[in-house]
Design a protein around this motif. Structure first.
Motif, PDB file in Angstrom:
ATOM      1  N   ASP A  59       0.843  -1.189   0.000  1.00  0.00           N
ATOM      2  CA  ASP A  59       0.000   0.000   0.000  1.00  0.00           C
ATOM      3  C   ASP A  59       0.886   1.248   0.000  1.00  0.00           C
ATOM      4  N   ASP A  60       0.819   2.016  -1.099  1.00  0.00           N
ATOM      5  CA  ASP A  60       1.679   3.196  -1.229  1.00  0.00           C
ATOM      6  C   ASP A  60       1.254   4.337  -0.316  1.00  0.00           C
ATOM      7  N   SER A  61      -0.033   4.452  -0.044  1.00  0.00           N
ATOM      8  CA  SER A  61      -0.521   5.583   0.754  1.00  0.00           C
ATOM      9  C   SER A  61      -0.517   5.276   2.252  1.00  0.00           C
ATOM     10  N   LEU A  62       0.195   4.238   2.653  1.00  0.00           N
ATOM     11  CA  LEU A  62       0.200   3.804   4.050  1.00  0.00           C
ATOM     12  C   LEU A  62       1.154   4.650   4.888  1.00  0.00           C
ATOM     13  N   ASP A  63       0.696   5.044   6.057  1.00  0.00           N
ATOM     14  CA  ASP A  63       1.539   5.717   7.034  1.00  0.00           C
ATOM     15  C   ASP A  63       1.892   4.680   8.099  1.00  0.00           C
ATOM     16  N   VAL A  64       3.175   4.454   8.315  1.00  0.00           N
ATOM     17  CA  VAL A  64       3.639   3.397   9.225  1.00  0.00           C
ATOM     18  C   VAL A  64       3.194   3.658  10.665  1.00  0.00           C
TER      19      VAL A  64
END
Length: 116
Positions: A62-67
């Motif tokens: 998922d590219d739009s994921l915030d860790v």
């Protein structure tokens, strides 16, 4: 969406690995990495590596994921195959040593913030 990482055939008994796994259950992913890095149990190093792998899996899927949104939704430790060895002692005696292995699964998920 869940992100999964598995570690199979870890050369440590499931009972000992569960002690470390219980420390990070339900925690944020970054906080869990910090906890594992400062734990003095032998199972903490492979679990740290597995958790970082799960975080990397999430980032790649998922590219739009915030860790910072990730948390350890589920972690469980199952028993793996047991290596049976013989330990020879004095006076012709022999004892069986059971070298236990573990299978560890970590599931990460996004923490949904409450809408205000």
């Amino acid at each position: 969406m869940e992100y999964v990482a598995r570690l199979k055939h870890l050369q440590a008994s499931p009972q000992k690995v569960r002690l470390v796994a219980n420390l990070i259950r339900g925690k944020n992913a970054e906080e869990a990495v910090t906890i594992l890095q400062h734990t003095k149990k032998r199972a903490s190093k492979p679990l740290t590596k597995l958790l970082k792998s799960a975080i990397a899996n999430a980032e790649n899927r998922d590219d739009s994921l915030d860790v910072e949104e990730l948390y350890v939704k589920e972690i469980f430790v199952d028993g793996g195959p047991v290596l049976k060895r013989v330990w020879f002692t004095t006076m012709g005696r022999a004892f069986r040593k059971l070298k236990r292995q573990s299978h560890v699964t970590i599931k990460l998920d996004r923490r949904e913030e409450a809408a205000e």
